[in-house]
Design an enzyme around this catalytic site. Structure first.
Site, mmCIF file in Angstrom:
data_model
loop_
_atom_site.group_PDB
_atom_site.id
_atom_site.type_symbol
_atom_site.label_atom_id
_atom_site.label_comp_id
_atom_site.label_asym_id
_atom_site.label_seq_id
_atom_site.Cartn_x
_atom_site.Cartn_y
_atom_site.Cartn_z
ATOM 1 N N LYS A 193 0.854 -1.192 0.000
ATOM 2 C CA LYS A 193 0.000 0.000 0.000
ATOM 3 C C LYS A 193 0.885 1.235 0.000
ATOM 4 O O LYS A 193 1.233 1.780 1.055
ATOM 5 C CB LYS A 193 -0.937 -0.008 1.215
ATOM 6 N N SER A 389 -8.298 -0.542 -5.585
ATOM 7 C CA SER A 389 -8.584 -0.160 -4.205
ATOM 8 C C SER A 389 -10.084 0.090 -4.046
ATOM 9 O O SER A 389 -10.875 -0.824 -4.207
ATOM 10 C CB SER A 389 -7.737 1.039 -3.788
#
Length: 590
Positions: A193, A389
């Site tokens: 991430k 995402s």
């Protein structure tokens, strides 16, 4: 005294009358421009050539044409709709008035997957037997990817084809923020991430370097394979050209390397088009002109195409400045999907998603709305340039997922990022803060201090709960275990081709493939498509142009260039919207 009063009142009355007359004149101008806007398309004569300019911005959908655009000086930033271009190509393939296509190369801003779908539509057009000719003074790599489909690729004798491969160069702000006295407090789940990295590091982490290297290599291989097939050269040859600093070569080099067919100026290009069109007078028509010829029949049963592009936010920004160009407003999408659910004419829904994510809360709300919609009618996802995402959060619960091979998707992870500006406020600006409170968490998030250990632990726990919820949604929709999702999650970005092999998507295909499959699920034999939500009118576009924020945003984009888009994330972290399900915000691929 009476004369002064009389003259004053007369002046005021005169000004009022003048303003009324000016307002009436403005309304007349608007009315005439509206008529002109409604009749923008010009008649298409026999022997016409569809002229497609590979410049400006390629959006999923273009707004209604603004007849004031030229007056506002916005012609250089023209926006084209992928939907209109594909419709124009479909119509041109069968309309006997259109004899071919002229692609004019320029600087075009588009996603890899958008170009891939447009290129595939050009390949389909060639099956009609009609010609495609491209010309450019200079070809950007993206424009050449499209133009390589052409039967003849023409290049200005002094021109270039900028064929160089793909690079990703993220910009890192950590040292700049430290000089300003600002420290980013980061809470995240996911090894990959990396959206937070520009604000806390000065270079890419090993994990981020691994994932970026993987997806840009995969995208480049698809681009090379497509061009190699069209130009009848090998992938090795194209990579050798990419390594030759092609942008520094002279025009004849590209003919020698079989990237171009011949060198000529624009007058020579017109001669080629006249000869192929078998006409003395060249008739160039725009995609808008050709779309007006579309005679697709309207059916009672419809497949709705719902376009969702941009950053995911909880509420629409009151100001466009620094909020990005497009937004997916969670509350609005939930309302729209409820309407589609209750529309009896709509038998199936295709979600066309182009988003790198955003608010985790809004993503969850839209996921829930999609589950309600799916109970009544089939829901199929068509991924465009990105569905990552929060964009993947929206997608994962659909009945079926299509992606392009070069789509960026996955990035299953959550992060929170909150600035601590105490160094700026106290050390640099000399501001001091004091506090009186009734409970220990009453001043959570206050100016003047960062988070303490207990607050940081609570925030990290909140982020971890969000990640567990995210992977549980994916596991349910994709029929996996949460352990399987976690193994391919951790915030890692995948291409559509890679996502297919790990079962994050069901099939590679275009928007049209997704529509056909949705109709199949709904058991429809005859149907038409209906786009949602409605396009902004040219008047809405005009009013947007007249707003000061729109003007300032354009100026900021021009001044900041590639620095602009990464900075737009900061305002979205305010107002409690700090938990984000977002791809590395700006992949910055060149």
């Amino acid at each position: 005294m009476k004369d002064i009063l009389k003259y004053t009142l007369g002046t005021i009355l005169g000004i009022l009358v003048l303003n009324v007359l000016m307002f009436i004149s403005f309304l007349s101008l608007v009315a005439s421009m509206a008529v002109m806007g409604d009749s923008n398309a010009k008649p298409v004569e026999k022997g016409s050539v569809l002229h497609i300019k590979l410049n400006g911005t390629l959006d999923e959908r273009a707004g209604e044409a603004n007849p004031f655009a030229a007056l506002m000086g916005s012609g250089d930033s023209e926006s084209y709709g992928l939907d209109d271009l594909k419709t124009a190509l479909r119509v041109a393939a069968t309309n006997d008035k259109i004899v071919g296509i002229y692609l004019e190369a320029g600087a075009q801003e588009a996603d890899f997957a958008q170009r891939q779908e447009l290129r595939q539509a050009l390949v389909e057009f060639k099956k009609s037997g009609k010609f495609i000719v491209s010309y450019g003074d200079q070809y950007t790599q993206g424009a050449y990817y499209l133009a390589s489909v052409a039967d003849r690729v023409l290049l200005n004798p002094s021109g270039i084809i900028d064929w160089h491969g793909i690079a990703s160069q993220p910009i890192f702000y950590k040292d700049l923020l430290e000089k300003l006295g600002v420290r980013m407090q980061v809470f995240k789940v996911g090894t990959y991430k990396s959206a937070v990295e520009p604000y806390i590091l000065t270079g890419m982490s090993d994990a981020n370097r691994e994932q970026v290297s993987s997806f840009i290599t995969d995208i480049w291989q698809h681009i090379v394979q497509d061009v190699a097939k069209s130009r009848k050269v090998s992938a090795q040859h194209l990579n050798a050209v990419a390594d030759s600093y092609a942008a520094m070569q002279e025009g004849k080099y590209f003919v020698q390397q079989h990237l171009a067919d011949s060198l000529c100026y624009i007058d020579g290009t017109r001669d080629v088009l006249r000869r192929l069109a078998k006409t003395k007078e060249l008739h160039l028509v725009s995609p808008t002109d050709v779309v007006a010829l579309d005679e697709s029949k309207e059916e009672d049963d419809k497949v709705a195409i719902y376009y969702a592009s941009g950053s995911i936010v909880d509420e629409a920004s009151g100001s466009s400045m620094m909020s990005g160009e497009q937004q997916i407003v969670g509350q609005k999408v939930v309302e729209d999907l409820d309407e589609l659910m209750n529309d009896e004419d709509v038998k199936a829904v295709v979600l066309r998603i182009n988003s790198g994510g955003g608010s985790a809360y809004a993503s969850e709300q839209m996921w829930h709305a999609i589950q309600l919609l799916k109970q009544k009618k089939p829901v199929v996802v068509s991924m465009s340039g990105m569905a990552a995402s929060g964009g993947y959060y929206m997608s994962c619960g659909a009945n079926y997922i299509f992606a392009d091979a070069t789509t960026l998707t996955g990035s299953i992870g959550i992060f929170g990022m909150i600035p601590d500006a105490s160094g700026l406020l106290t050390d640099k600006l000399g501001l001091h803060f004091d506090m009186v409170k009734t409970n220990k968490s009453a001043d959570l998030g206050s100016l003047g201090r960062g988070f303490n250990a207990e607050e940081s632990a609570a925030l990290q726990a909140n982020i971890e709960r969000g990640y567990k919820l995210f992977i549980s949604r994916v596991a349910k929709g994709r029929k996996m275990t949460t352990e399987q999702v976690d193994a391919i999650g951790q915030g890692r970005v995948w291409t559509g081709q890679q996502a297919l092999s790990i079962k994050l998507v069901d099939k590679l295909g275009t928007l049209e493939d997704a529509v056909a499959y949705a109709a199949k699920l709904a058991k429809l034999k005859k149907y038409s498509t209906s786009p949602y939500p409605g396009k902004a009118s040219w008047m809405d576009n005009l009013m947007s142009e007249l707003q000061g924020d729109s003007y300032l945003e354009r100026k900021a984009r021009l001044a900041l260039g590639e620095y602009y888009r990464p900075l737009t994330i900061l305002p979205q972290l305010q107002g409690g919207n700090y938990i984000q399900a977002r791809i590395p915000f700006e992949p910055n691929l060149k």
